[in-house]
Write an enzyme that holds these catalytic residues in place. Structure first.
Site, PDB file in Angstrom:
ATOM      1  N   ALA A  35       0.831  -1.207   0.000  1.00 22.96           N
ATOM      2  CA  ALA A  35       0.000   0.000   0.000  1.00 22.96           C
ATOM      3  C   ALA A  35       0.868   1.260   0.000  1.00 22.96           C
ATOM      4  O   ALA A  35       0.538   2.276  -0.614  1.00 22.96           O
ATOM      5  CB  ALA A  35      -0.931  -0.010   1.205  1.00 22.96           C
ATOM      6  N   ASP A  38       2.226   1.753  -3.453  1.00 21.60           N
ATOM      7  CA  ASP A  38       1.170   2.328  -4.302  1.00 21.60           C
ATOM      8  C   ASP A  38       0.990   3.819  -4.041  1.00 21.60           C
ATOM      9  O   ASP A  38       0.767   4.591  -4.961  1.00 21.60           O
ATOM     10  CB  ASP A  38      -0.153   1.593  -4.069  1.00 21.60           C
ATOM     11  CG  ASP A  38      -0.093   0.157  -4.567  1.00 21.60           C
ATOM     12  OD1 ASP A  38       0.829  -0.146  -5.354  1.00 21.60           O
ATOM     13  OD2 ASP A  38      -0.949  -0.653  -4.169  1.00 21.60           O
ATOM     14  N   ILE A  84      -8.234  -5.904 -12.850  1.00 26.57           N
ATOM     15  CA  ILE A  84      -9.559  -5.620 -12.333  1.00 26.57           C
ATOM     16  C   ILE A  84      -9.540  -4.248 -11.679  1.00 26.57           C
ATOM     17  O   ILE A  84      -8.575  -3.897 -11.001  1.00 26.57           O
ATOM     18  CB  ILE A  84      -9.997  -6.744 -11.373  1.00 26.57           C
ATOM     19  CG1 ILE A  84     -11.441  -6.571 -10.951  1.00 26.57           C
ATOM     20  CG2 ILE A  84      -9.095  -6.849 -10.173  1.00 26.57           C
ATOM     21  CD1 ILE A  84     -12.040  -7.856 -10.412  1.00 26.57           C
ATOM     22  N   GLU A 120     -17.810 -12.482  -4.819  1.00 23.25           N
ATOM     23  CA  GLU A 120     -16.827 -13.485  -4.383  1.00 23.25           C
ATOM     24  C   GLU A 120     -15.725 -12.819  -3.582  1.00 23.25           C
ATOM     25  O   GLU A 120     -15.714 -11.580  -3.434  1.00 23.25           O
ATOM     26  CB  GLU A 120     -16.256 -14.225  -5.605  1.00 23.25           C
ATOM     27  CG  GLU A 120     -15.600 -13.307  -6.635  1.00 23.25           C
ATOM     28  CD  GLU A 120     -15.411 -13.982  -8.005  1.00 23.25           C
ATOM     29  OE1 GLU A 120     -16.368 -14.612  -8.506  1.00 23.25           O
ATOM     30  OE2 GLU A 120     -14.312 -13.855  -8.573  1.00 23.25           O
ATOM     31  N   LYS A 122     -11.799 -11.650  -2.713  1.00 19.02           N
ATOM     32  CA  LYS A 122     -10.588 -11.268  -3.431  1.00 19.02           C
ATOM     33  C   LYS A 122      -9.405 -11.869  -2.680  1.00 19.02           C
ATOM     34  O   LYS A 122      -8.973 -11.348  -1.647  1.00 19.02           O
ATOM     35  CB  LYS A 122     -10.460  -9.748  -3.524  1.00 19.02           C
ATOM     36  CG  LYS A 122      -9.265  -9.324  -4.357  1.00 19.02           C
ATOM     37  CD  LYS A 122      -9.324  -7.847  -4.704  1.00 19.02           C
ATOM     38  CE  LYS A 122      -8.256  -7.471  -5.705  1.00 19.02           C
ATOM     39  NZ  LYS A 122      -6.900  -7.623  -5.202  1.00 19.02           N
ATOM     40  N   CYS A 415      14.269 -10.869  35.453  1.00 16.74           N
ATOM     41  CA  CYS A 415      12.866 -10.790  35.045  1.00 16.74           C
ATOM     42  C   CYS A 415      12.289  -9.437  35.445  1.00 16.74           C
ATOM     43  O   CYS A 415      12.384  -9.044  36.607  1.00 16.74           O
ATOM     44  CB  CYS A 415      12.069 -11.910  35.697  1.00 16.74           C
ATOM     45  SG  CYS A 415      10.294 -11.758  35.435  1.00 16.74           S
ATOM     46  N   CYS A 418       9.549 -10.142  38.363  1.00 18.83           N
ATOM     47  CA  CYS A 418       9.856 -10.659  39.704  1.00 18.83           C
ATOM     48  C   CYS A 418      11.330 -10.558  40.065  1.00 18.83           C
ATOM     49  O   CYS A 418      11.706 -10.852  41.194  1.00 18.83           O
ATOM     50  CB  CYS A 418       9.386 -12.100  39.834  1.00 18.83           C
ATOM     51  SG  CYS A 418      10.425 -13.270  38.945  1.00 18.83           S
ATOM     52  N   CYS A 433      12.272 -16.554  32.418  1.00 15.28           N
ATOM     53  CA  CYS A 433      12.391 -16.198  33.828  1.00 15.28           C
ATOM     54  C   CYS A 433      12.445 -17.496  34.613  1.00 15.28           C
ATOM     55  O   CYS A 433      11.668 -18.409  34.359  1.00 15.28           O
ATOM     56  CB  CYS A 433      11.177 -15.369  34.248  1.00 15.28           C
ATOM     57  SG  CYS A 433      10.942 -15.332  36.030  1.00 15.28           S
ATOM     58  N   CYS A 439       6.879 -15.818  40.303  1.00 16.31           N
ATOM     59  CA  CYS A 439       6.767 -14.661  39.417  1.00 16.31           C
ATOM     60  C   CYS A 439       5.292 -14.335  39.161  1.00 16.31           C
ATOM     61  O   CYS A 439       4.522 -15.183  38.710  1.00 16.31           O
ATOM     62  CB  CYS A 439       7.475 -14.976  38.096  1.00 16.31           C
ATOM     63  SG  CYS A 439       7.327 -13.676  36.866  1.00 16.31           S
TER      64      CYS A 439
END
Ligand code: D41
Length: 684
Positions: A35, A38, A84, A120, A122, A415, A418, A433, A439
């Site tokens: 996109a 485009d 299309i 239908e 795409k 961690c 904890c 961890c 924990c």
């Protein structure tokens, strides 16, 4: 800011577009979403339209897309493959506009009945032309520029779904046009494998499918799980095409060509809009990506009357949905701690609308993948959200400017929840961890898993409540769940401001009910690493009671059906932790019970499926998946999730997918529900 100089901007756009076109078409390694490409192209086209003197012969706008690559023989299409028209207005207005243009072009004004359309999906893949001569697949070609494509016959022949010979009568020539695509589950599995082996992951199913079809080595294509849906015709000779598009698709299905069942003949703009909305609601639940729906005038004679613009039929349009990939800014990288202690880097994103919802968190999977993708805080990244898959960061945009030095992301040594030491197995990918149930993050996840439908099935204990109970300090260990019922805690539970009396009562009832269970559920609920539902059942069957299991050595564990060294060691390690043994004792003291026996070979009734492994796929006429699984297991068989050479039978129902293809590929016997019942009754 001053208006940018159009000439400079045009030059910049040309450079960018050349770069990205090369990444996309030649290297199969795009850096930006389609996109976005485009958008850049449209901007350049607009500039060139406004300032014709800026148009250069080498401008990417002058190039026909989909050039033939060296390596594939060119194929001139007998009938050009049109493109299309795309309606990018994703609102109902898009459908009204199309219907109005059809009626106008066909001069259907005033009091005429609404036009019948075939609506239908795409599919998001690669357009392919399949040429069948006397019913045999003679040639497969990509669309290329619409006039000339690439001969990819050898690669297409590796796709099991595509018949090499048509069923029934064989027309002289029949060209079928459709889309080669990759299912989402196949794509996820492929990436999971790449991740496990520390290799580059693929960006999305579409690029992966397109890349696979254009591999010069068919052996590589064969390893990619591809699928196909037909949507139209090319040249036909000696075949009576039905008079409508919908009937044409039905006829193709009868010839053995895969045609998608999600389609409908609808009337007028209202019918189109309903279909757009219905499929939009279903989009996430589909097993494959779609980027929109397609409307086609159903009547072939009316199609012919309407004819073509230069390269596009006037009788068809693609009506899009919101994109499943977007660009946004990576604001921070957090660490999330899962039930098994796995640390996952999570991208904190500038909120962005993608795949129909606003996303502000996305997974980065693990630190190695994060490094491979080269993403850093402050980068513009591509986010993908498709189906119920967790949103993920698939890469960063461009290779251009970024802060001169940003310290590389590192996994924390402790961690974040904890403070326990973070460990990584030698050669492993995941950081974990080591805090276990100490924990809080693991505790919450462990509680949710413990309460789950397939584990202790505690009704009334969901996400929100676990958070409240955890944050309110009411629950620190699994057994404490059951002491919620004691008077003092009960008072505190009802006192929880946000918790209505009703939900407290529901939870207490759910807890009481869950106390009568099975050993298999209990073992699964404990959340021992590598002990899934099936292994839990095997262990329960083999040992019969929890004491024998807790005392079992690695060697004894290895005697259990399908338990290997990794699983055996994991179980051993779990029960070597005194606090885990304590949790088990406390849960039993809280009143959790199950029937016990003295180990293998209790009276189990006849076991016609002993030693057999079955795979279930699709929807069976009368049995739910769980019912079928229970019947198989009661007969001594096992149910596996994927088809392999070791699979004894595949039981397939309606809408069976890639598992059925795999079974056929491996020559595994395929049964329907009746066949399954025959096996259960002792036939073979
Ligand atoms: O599912 C699709 N991607 C799809 C593509 C579809 N369902 N129908 C299509 N119909 C056509 C016409 C109307 C020209 C027969 C298409 C395409 N074309 C198409 N896809 C790529 C180029 C053209």
């Amino acid at each position: 800011m001053a208006e940018p100089d159009p000439a400079a901007r045009a030059a910049e756009l040309r450079t960018l577009l050349h770069h990205h076109a090369h990444r996309y078409y030649v290297l199969d390694a795009p850096e930006i979403p389609d996109a976005e490409y485009d958008r850049l192209l449209t901007e350049l086209q607009a500039l060139e339209a406004a300032f014709p003197e800026l148009l250069t012969p080498d401008s990417p706008t002058q190039r026909v897309v989909g050039q033939v690559l060296p390596g594939f023989a060119p194929v001139r299409h007998a009938v050009p493959m049109l493109s299309i028209r795309t309606e990018t207005d994703t609102t109902p207005a898009g459908a009204y506009k199309f219907d109005a243009s059809v009626r106008k072009a066909a001069q259907l004004t005033g009091d005429v009945p609404p036009v019948a359309y075939n609506a239908e999906l795409k599919f998001d893949g690669l357009a392919i032309n399949l040429r069948y001569v006397q019913g045999v697949l003679a040639q497969a070609a990509t669309r290329g520029d619409g006039e000339t494509g690439e001969d990819v016959t050898q690669n297409i022949r590796t796709i099991n779904q595509i018949p090499l010979r048509l069923q029934g009568a064989a027309p002289e020539v029949l060209e079928v046009r459709g889309e080669v695509y990759m299912r989402r589950d196949d794509f996820e599995r492929l990436n999971e494998r790449q991740r496990e082996t520390g290799q580059k992951t693929y960006i999305n199913p579409r690029n992966t499918a397109a890349g696979a079809v254009r591999q010069l080595d068919p052996a590589i294509t064969a390893k990619r799980p591809l699928s196909f849906f037909a949507y139209g015709l090319g040249e036909i000779r000696g075949w009576d095409q039905p008079s409508t598009h919908s009937a044409t698709l039905d006829a193709l299905a009868k010839l053995g060509i895969p045609v998608c069942a999600d389609r409908a003949v609808v009337l007028g703009a209202d019918g189109l809009i309903d279909f757009h909305a219905a499929m939009g609601a279903k989009r996430d639940a589909l097993p494959f990506d779609i980027d929109g729906v397609v409307y086609k005038v159903n009547d072939v004679a009316l199609q012919e009357r309407l004819g073509f613009l230069t390269h596009q039929p006037r009788w068809a349009v693609a009506h899009k949905y919101p994109a499943q990939e977007q660009v946004t800014r990576l604001n921070a990288i957090d660490i999330q701690v899962g039930r098994t202690g796995k640390l996952t880097p999570v991208a904190k994103l500038e909120p962005v609308f993608v795949g129909g919802t606003t996303v502000s968190n996305a997974t980065l999977h693990n630190v190695f993948e994060l490094r491979r993708k080269g993403v850093r805080v402050g980068d513009t990244v591509i986010v993908r959200r498709a189906g119920d898959v967790i949103p993920e960061v698939v890469g960063r945009v461009g290779s251009g400017a970024r802060a001169p030095y940003v310290p590389n992301f590192r996994m924390p040594p402790a961690c974040p929840v904890c403070g326990s030491t973070v460990l990584r197995e030698r050669g492993g990918i995941d950081h974990r961890c080591s805090g276990g149930l100490f924990c809080a993050a693991q505790r919450k996840q462990a509680l949710l898993h413990f309460a789950g439908r397939r584990a202790m099935d505690i009704e009334g204990l969901g996400d929100k409540l676990v958070d409240q109970l955890g944050d309110g300090g009411l629950i620190r260990t699994l057994p404490e769940l059951y002491t919620l019922a004691t008077d003092e805690r009960r008072a505190r539970l009802s006192a929880l401001e946000r918790m209505a009396d009703k939900s407290a009562a529901r939870l207490l009832a759910g807890l009481e009910k869950s106390k009568t269970t099975t050993l298999a559920r209990f073992l699964y609920a404990l959340g021992i690493r590598h002990v899934g539902e099936t292994t839990a059942k095997d262990l329960a069957r083999h040992f019969g009671n929890i004491h024998r299991l807790m005392a079992a050595s690695v060697e004894q564990l290895l005697e259990v059906n399908d338990v290997g060294p990794v699983v055996a060691q994991s179980i051993r390690t779990f029960f070597e932790q005194p606090h885990n043994v304590e949790v088990v004792e406390q849960l039993r003291a809280a009143g959790i019970t199950w029937p016990e026996h003295d180990g293998d070979a209790p009276d189990k009734g006849p076991q016609p499926l002993a030693g057999k492994t079955l795979v279930l796929t699709g929807t069976l006429p009368t049995l739910t998946r769980d019912e079928a699984k229970a019947l198989v297991e009661a007969a001594g068989g096992k149910v596996a999730g994927s088809v392999s050479k070791k699979t004894s039978y595949v039981v397939a129902g309606d809408e069976a997918g890639s598992k059925l293809d795999k079974a056929r590929e491996l020559g595994v016997t395929v049964l329907d529900e009746t066949g399954l019942r025959g096996l259960l009754d002792g036939g073979s």
